[in-house]
Design an enzyme around this catalytic site. Structure first.
Site, PDB file in Angstrom:
ATOM      1  N   ALA A 131       7.317   3.077  65.154  1.00  0.00           N
ATOM      2  CA  ALA A 131       6.335   3.704  65.666  1.00  0.00           C
ATOM      3  C   ALA A 131       5.907   5.174  64.798  1.00  0.00           C
ATOM      4  O   ALA A 131       6.583   5.583  64.346  1.00  0.00           O
ATOM      5  CB  ALA A 131       6.517   4.100  67.155  1.00  0.00           C
ATOM      6  N   ASP A 132       4.582   5.408  64.909  1.00  0.00           N
ATOM      7  CA  ASP A 132       3.999   6.831  64.288  1.00  0.00           C
ATOM      8  C   ASP A 132       3.025   7.246  65.379  1.00  0.00           C
ATOM      9  O   ASP A 132       2.083   6.540  66.086  1.00  0.00           O
ATOM     10  CB  ASP A 132       3.553   6.532  63.120  1.00  0.00           C
ATOM     11  CG  ASP A 132       3.145   7.784  62.420  1.00  0.00           C
ATOM     12  OD1 ASP A 132       4.337   8.622  62.074  1.00  0.00           O
ATOM     13  OD2 ASP A 132       1.926   7.966  62.000  1.00  0.00           O
ATOM     14  N   THR A 133       3.040   8.584  65.515  1.00  0.00           N
ATOM     15  CA  THR A 133       1.999   9.073  66.343  1.00  0.00           C
ATOM     16  C   THR A 133       1.377  10.359  65.653  1.00  0.00           C
ATOM     17  O   THR A 133       1.834  10.995  64.850  1.00  0.00           O
ATOM     18  CB  THR A 133       2.635   9.667  67.779  1.00  0.00           C
ATOM     19  OG1 THR A 133       3.510   8.899  68.419  1.00  0.00           O
ATOM     20  CG2 THR A 133       1.875  10.410  68.553  1.00  0.00           C
ATOM     21  N   THR A 171      -1.001   6.254  68.944  1.00  0.00           N
ATOM     22  CA  THR A 171       0.490   6.034  68.630  1.00  0.00           C
ATOM     23  C   THR A 171       0.384   4.411  68.047  1.00  0.00           C
ATOM     24  O   THR A 171      -0.280   3.480  68.944  1.00  0.00           O
ATOM     25  CB  THR A 171       1.396   6.166  69.726  1.00  0.00           C
ATOM     26  OG1 THR A 171       1.468   7.564  69.951  1.00  0.00           O
ATOM     27  CG2 THR A 171       2.799   5.474  69.285  1.00  0.00           C
ATOM     28  N   ALA A 172       0.947   4.036  66.908  1.00  0.00           N
ATOM     29  CA  ALA A 172       0.912   2.672  66.333  1.00  0.00           C
ATOM     30  C   ALA A 172       2.469   2.149  66.591  1.00  0.00           C
ATOM     31  O   ALA A 172       3.403   2.988  66.358  1.00  0.00           O
ATOM     32  CB  ALA A 172       0.745   2.513  64.976  1.00  0.00           C
TER      33      ALA A 172
END
Length: 274
Positions: A131-133, A171-172
């Site tokens: 994840a990335d935000t 967020t991905a």
């Protein structure tokens, strides 16, 4: 089609302290709740879902060092997960739209860890979650983690003062799992980007912002604040999911897990015909 009622075993009464921790439907030790704290309430049972039951006890890797993401995953029963953060530089082009930026970053993390662990002595991972935000200002500027106190203060003031305090959190989440068949490319991959709008309270003073910066709570967080902690005093309201702002939209993550774990080999057109 008439509605069908789900048949479940009668649960123990919520207020019955002597009720057994395990109901007849919970005899599988992998789905038993954590031990009860003496004198405390009974912890909830794990979600009895095919995808989660399939991966319990197997290698599940979170490609992130975020304790907040790990804590959120524990809420759906994924307690015994490996933490292997990706070491790839997060250097996507900042001119990209925020949703593209986080998606490319999360996908790169997932592929990096999946590829590096596929031949591990521990065995192939059953699931990799990445994840990335990022925070996006009202003009689309991407904000990640502040690098120092001066930048941290400027970042929070920018979020408070721009667009009446409104900004967006993206967020991905990317999930990867190996396929049992030889279907190319040998793995299932699903991804999702969640968006939540957040409004800072315009009455928050510079003194309060500086005091918050000094706590260092937001030093390791995109946008420089943690809504689940002391940073909540900066926020007036949100439009969207709360856990997305924390760093992992749990409902969407569960849906991705189900997609890559439950019958990922079946083509979409075949699934529609079933």
């Amino acid at each position: 089609m008439a509605d069908q009622k789900l048949l479940i075993d009668d649960p123990p009464a919520y207020d019955d302290a002597s009720a057994p921790l395990v109901t007849p439907a919970e005899k599988d030790v992998s789905r038993q709740p954590a031990p009860r704290t003496p004198g405390g309430p009974r912890p909830p049972f794990h979600l009895d879902l095919p995808a989660l039951n399939e991966i319990r006890g197997k290698r599940v890797i979170l490609a992130s060092a975020s304790p907040r993401r790990r804590q959120l995953l524990s809420q759906i029963g994924l307690n015994d997960i490996e933490i292997i953060p990706s070491t790839l530089p997060e250097n996507q082009d900042k001119s990209l739209a925020p949703f593209e930026y986080v998606l490319l970053t999360a996908e790169a993390k997932a592929r990096n860890i999946y590829t590096s662990e596929i031949d591990s002595p521990k065995g192939e991972p059953r699931l990799v979650i990445a994840a990335d935000t990022v925070i996006s200002t009202h003009v689309g500027q991407i904000l990640e983690k502040p690098r120092n106190e001066r930048e941290h203060m400027a970042m929070l003031k920018q979020l408070r003062d721009g667009n009446n305090g409104w900004h967006k959190v993206y967020t991905a989440v990317v999930c990867m799992a190996p396929l049992e068949s030889a279907v190319d490319p040998g793995y299932a991959l699903e991804m999702h980007v969640e968006e939540t709008a957040v409004k800072f309270d315009g009455a928050v003073t510079d003194e309060l912002l500086l005091s918050y910066v000094k706590t260092r709570e937001g030093a390791d967080k995109a946008g420089g604040y943690g809504i689940q902690g002391l940073g909540s005093i900066l926020v007036e309201k949100i439009d969207g999911t709360f856990d997305n702002v924390v760093g992992l939209p749990l409902r969407s993550t569960l849906q991705l897990i189900e997609k890559v774990i439950v019958d990922p080999d079946v083509p979409a057109e075949v699934e529609e015909a079933i």
